[in-house]
Design a protein around this motif. Structure first.
Motif, PDB file in Angstrom:
ATOM      1  N   LYS A 173       0.843  -1.203   0.000  1.00 27.98           N
ATOM      2  CA  LYS A 173       0.000   0.000   0.000  1.00 27.98           C
ATOM      3  C   LYS A 173       0.877   1.252   0.000  1.00 27.98           C
ATOM      4  O   LYS A 173       0.641   2.181  -0.775  1.00 27.98           O
ATOM      5  N   TYR A 174       1.894   1.274   0.842  1.00 27.00           N
ATOM      6  CA  TYR A 174       2.801   2.416   0.906  1.00 27.00           C
ATOM      7  C   TYR A 174       3.493   2.624  -0.449  1.00 27.00           C
ATOM      8  O   TYR A 174       3.599   3.755  -0.939  1.00 27.00           O
ATOM      9  N   ILE A 175       3.962   1.542  -1.045  1.00 30.04           N
ATOM     10  CA  ILE A 175       4.655   1.617  -2.329  1.00 30.04           C
ATOM     11  C   ILE A 175       3.721   2.158  -3.415  1.00 30.04           C
ATOM     12  O   ILE A 175       4.098   3.024  -4.199  1.00 30.04           O
ATOM     13  N   ALA A 176       2.482   1.653  -3.431  1.00 25.37           N
ATOM     14  CA  ALA A 176       1.503   2.131  -4.415  1.00 25.37           C
ATOM     15  C   ALA A 176       1.141   3.593  -4.168  1.00 25.37           C
ATOM     16  O   ALA A 176       1.102   4.393  -5.108  1.00 25.37           O
ATOM     17  N   ASP A 177       0.879   3.946  -2.911  1.00 27.71           N
ATOM     18  CA  ASP A 177       0.485   5.318  -2.563  1.00 27.71           C
ATOM     19  C   ASP A 177       1.570   6.327  -2.919  1.00 27.71           C
ATOM     20  O   ASP A 177       1.275   7.475  -3.252  1.00 27.71           O
TER      21      ASP A 177
END
Length: 177
Positions: free
Chosen positions: A106-110
Motif C-alpha cells: 500500500k505504501y509503495i503504491a500510494d
C-alpha cells in the motif's frame, strides 16, 4: 574433466564416437570379436568423457546462475531496506508486524514507487530467512510497523519456530545441514 578439455576437443570426441558407431553399424560382419570389444570400449570412453564434460559444464552454469540470482535478491532486499529504514535493517533487524506485506504494498503504491509485489515478496523472503532476523524473532518481544513503532508481540510459538530456524541456518552454515 571440464577443465582438462575444451569445447572443441569434446565436440571432436563426440564426432569420433559417432563415426565409430556408423562404421560399426554399416560393417558389423567385417569385425572380429576382439575388435567389437575394442570398439565398444572406445565408444564407452569417448561418450563417457563427453557426458562428464557436459554434466560439469551444466553444474558450473547452474552455480553461476544461482550466484547471480542471490546477488539480485540481495539488491532487492537492500532496496526494500532503503524504502523502509525505520523498520528494516541488515545489521539490527527487528520483527515486523504480521501483515506487513500489505502495509508495504500500500505504501509503495500510494507513493508511486516502482517495486512490484513479486519483488517485495522476494525481498521480504530474503530478509526474513536471514539468521539475524530469525535470531531477533527467537528473542521475542515487540513486533514493529513500517514507522518502527511497536505493533504486537512475537508469540512463544513464533519464538520456538525461529529458534529452530536459527539452528537449521547454523547447521547449513557449518556444513552439517
Amino acid at each position: 574433466m571440464s577443465r582438462d578439455h575444451t569445447l572443441e576437443q569434446v565436440a571432436e570426441m563426440a564426432r569420433q564416437a559417432e563415426i565409430i558407431c556408423r562404421l560399426w553399424e554399416d560393417h558389423p560382419h567385417h569385425l572380429e570379436d576382439c575388435e567389437h570389444s575394442a570398439l565398444a570400449t572406445l565408444v564407452r570412453r569417448l561418450s563417457g568423457n563427453v557426458a562428464a564434460w557436459l554434466i560439469e559444464e551444466q553444474a558450473e552454469k547452474s552455480k553461476k546462475k544461482m550466484k547471480k540470482n542471490a546477488k539480485h535478491k540481495h539488491k532487492q532486499m537492500l532496496r526494500l531496506i532503503s524504502i523502509f529504514p525505520a523498520l528494516l535493517s541488515e545489521e539490527e533487524p527487528k520483527p515486523f508486524k504480521v501483515g506487513i506485506l500489505e502495509d508495504m504494498t500500500k505504501y509503495i503504491a500510494d507513493n508511486q514507487i516502482t517495486f512490484g509485489i513479486g519483488q517485495v515478496k522476494s525481498a521480504l523472503a530474503r530478509y526474513t530467512s536471514n539468521y539475524r532476523y530469525q535470531k531477533a524473532l527467537a528473542a521475542g518481544g515487540d513486533r514493529y510497523d513500517l514507522d518502527g513503532n511497536p505493533c504486537g508481540e512475537v508469540t512463544p510459538e513464533q519464538q520456538a519456530a525461529a529458534k529452530e530456524k536459527t539452528k537449521a541456518i547454523k547447521a547449513v552454515y557449518n556444513g552439517k545441514g
